[in-house]
Design an enzyme around this catalytic site. Structure first.
Site, mmCIF file in Angstrom:
data_model
loop_
_atom_site.group_PDB
_atom_site.id
_atom_site.type_symbol
_atom_site.label_atom_id
_atom_site.label_comp_id
_atom_site.label_asym_id
_atom_site.label_seq_id
_atom_site.Cartn_x
_atom_site.Cartn_y
_atom_site.Cartn_z
ATOM 1 N N ARG A 237 0.860 -1.179 0.000
ATOM 2 C CA ARG A 237 0.000 0.000 0.000
ATOM 3 C C ARG A 237 0.895 1.227 0.000
ATOM 4 O O ARG A 237 1.934 1.258 0.670
ATOM 5 C CB ARG A 237 -0.915 0.017 1.245
ATOM 6 C CG ARG A 237 -2.083 -0.978 1.178
ATOM 7 C CD ARG A 237 -3.127 -0.534 0.178
ATOM 8 N NE ARG A 237 -4.317 -1.382 0.157
ATOM 9 C CZ ARG A 237 -4.472 -2.461 -0.616
ATOM 10 N NH1 ARG A 237 -3.454 -2.847 -1.401
ATOM 11 N NH2 ARG A 237 -5.594 -3.161 -0.607
ATOM 12 N N GLU A 266 -4.229 7.555 -4.979
ATOM 13 C CA GLU A 266 -4.415 6.869 -6.251
ATOM 14 C C GLU A 266 -5.714 7.346 -6.889
ATOM 15 O O GLU A 266 -6.701 7.532 -6.191
ATOM 16 C CB GLU A 266 -4.461 5.350 -6.030
ATOM 17 C CG GLU A 266 -3.150 4.794 -5.499
ATOM 18 C CD GLU A 266 -3.206 3.283 -5.254
ATOM 19 O OE1 GLU A 266 -4.242 2.654 -5.564
ATOM 20 O OE2 GLU A 266 -2.217 2.751 -4.746
ATOM 21 N N HIS A 285 -1.594 0.207 -9.715
ATOM 22 C CA HIS A 285 -2.171 -0.728 -8.747
ATOM 23 C C HIS A 285 -2.700 -1.957 -9.496
ATOM 24 O O HIS A 285 -3.868 -2.333 -9.388
ATOM 25 C CB HIS A 285 -3.282 -0.051 -7.936
ATOM 26 C CG HIS A 285 -3.569 -0.743 -6.646
ATOM 27 N ND1 HIS A 285 -3.929 -0.081 -5.492
ATOM 28 C CD2 HIS A 285 -3.582 -2.056 -6.328
ATOM 29 C CE1 HIS A 285 -4.135 -0.960 -4.523
ATOM 30 N NE2 HIS A 285 -3.933 -2.160 -5.009
HETATM 31 C C1 8YV Z 1 -6.882 -4.470 -5.724
HETATM 32 C C2 8YV Z 1 -5.432 -5.140 -3.872
HETATM 33 O O1 8YV Z 1 -6.910 -3.357 -4.953
HETATM 34 O O2 8YV Z 1 -6.409 -7.140 -3.184
HETATM 35 C C3 8YV Z 1 -5.927 -6.050 -2.820
HETATM 36 O O3 8YV Z 1 -5.794 -5.672 -1.634
HETATM 37 O O4 8YV Z 1 -4.769 -4.193 -3.581
HETATM 38 C C4 8YV Z 1 -5.734 -5.376 -5.321
HETATM 39 O O5 8YV Z 1 -5.989 -6.688 -5.529
HETATM 40 C C5 8YV Z 1 -8.204 -5.070 -5.515
HETATM 41 O O6 8YV Z 1 -8.210 -6.306 -6.070
HETATM 42 C C6 8YV Z 1 -9.263 -4.156 -6.172
HETATM 43 O O7 8YV Z 1 -10.277 -4.914 -6.703
#
Ligand code: 8YV
Length: 325
Positions: A237, A266, A285
């Site tokens: 993150r 973001e 991301h």
């Molecule tokens: C995407 C993620 O944010 O799974 C998570 O925590 O950061 C990523 O896989 C998520 O999948 C958004 O759909």
């Protein structure tokens, strides 16, 4: 009487059909101003929510007095108020295992792209600036055999260690809240304090969740411990890192380069100084963003939600204390 489910993430026709079998479904396709207004209008009727990447705080969820369960299409749950949900006995589930390998692949994509300057050199070709054989000014750094440092040895950290150890012959060192003997045995990995890892690793990879304890874990002091040839990778993150300190460390040559899939805000602002640096590879991301994995995550979330609405314990329950004894 079917339960009311509000979706704030579009699902495949197959999964929509699965949901419709068991619930009345309201779909909010976009979380723009109109979509958020529609979501607020739907919450008073909602028994279940399914989606991702939206901060569901008390102010919003107080609008949903009958809410029983939230199924997050993500492994990260930093955008939920766990204590609030537990207090209200709202079951929060996530999708941990199905995205592990894909996200670790993204981590290695960033390691390779950043070390070997793939984006920068590919752009040189695309822009017609490839005029002669490459010289030292365009050389990258080797990955194989270099020391892979992993901060956060959970599922994704382990998958990254597997790739480094077996795929690239990399010595693996790691820092985690506790030693992981099984990981040490499987990958000949060695536990290090955070400071030791930052001083010794050639690649420093963040694979830990965002919590009150990890927010801004990596800042000015931590970058100062890193070596000028080290490469910083973040697939966890953005807020685990002090982004201003990262920018300064890159500017000052405290680290060689950075591969970043996540950011403090973001989408990343186009005027971010990180986007002005050739030694930064920034991706949107995309950690789990493959057709196969996102469908598997959505399928997992749908099953978690339907189980919870049927009075069963979801397979991936996050706030276990909310589950009735
Ligand atoms: C995407 C993620 O944010 O799974 C998570 O925590 O950061 C990523 O896989 C998520 O999948 C958004 O759909």
């Amino acid at each position: 009487m079917k339960k009311q489910v509000v979706l704030y993430k579009k699902l495949s026709p197959l999964l929509m059909a699965r949901l419709h079998e068991q619930a009345e479904v309201t779909l909010i396709e976009n979380l723009d101003a109109d979509g958020l207004a529609r979501l607020r209008d739907a919450l008073p009727r909602a028994h279940g929510l399914l989606g991702a990447s939206l901060k569901l705080d008390a102010e919003l969820l107080d609008l949903a007095p009958d809410l029983e369960a939230i199924a997050s299409v993500s492994v990260g749950v930093d955008n939920y108020d766990i204590d609030y949900l537990t207090e209200r006995r709202i079951l929060l589930s996530n999708t941990p295992d199905v995205l592990t390998e894909t996200t670790a692949d993204t981590g290695f994509a960033l390691i390779l792209a950043t070390a070997r300057r793939v984006v920068e050199l590919a752009n040189m070709v695309r822009e017609g600036r490839w005029q002669r054989n490459l010289g030292p000014a365009h050389f990258g750094s080797d990955v194989h055999g270099k020391t892979l440092g992993i901060i956060g040895m959970g599922r994704i950290g382990e998958a990254l260690a597997q790739r480094g150890h077996f795929g690239f012959g990399m010595p693996v060192i790691y820092h985690s809240h506790s030693p992981k003997p099984a990981v040490e045995q499987r990958f000949n990995a060695q536990y290090r304090s955070l400071g030791e890892l930052l001083q010794q690793a050639d690649f420093i990879c963040l694979t830990l969740p965002l919590t009150a304890q990890t927010e801004r874990l990596i800042g000015t002091e931590e970058f100062a411990l890193m070596r000028p040839q080290s490469i910083f990778i973040n697939i966890s993150r953005g807020k685990v890192v002090d982004e201003a300190a990262l920018t300064e460390a890159l500017r000052a040559g405290q680290i060689r380069a950075a591969g970043l899939d996540v950011f403090e805000r973001e989408p990343l602002d186009l005027d971010s100084p990180l986007l002005q640096m050739d030694n930064v590879v920034a991706t949107p991301h995309m950690g789990s963003a493959t057709h196969e994995t996102r469908e598997a995550m959505a399928r997992c979330a749908v099953e978690n939600l339907l189980a919870a609405l049927a009075g069963e314990r979801p397979a991936n329950l996050v706030n276990v204390r909310a589950w009735k004894a």
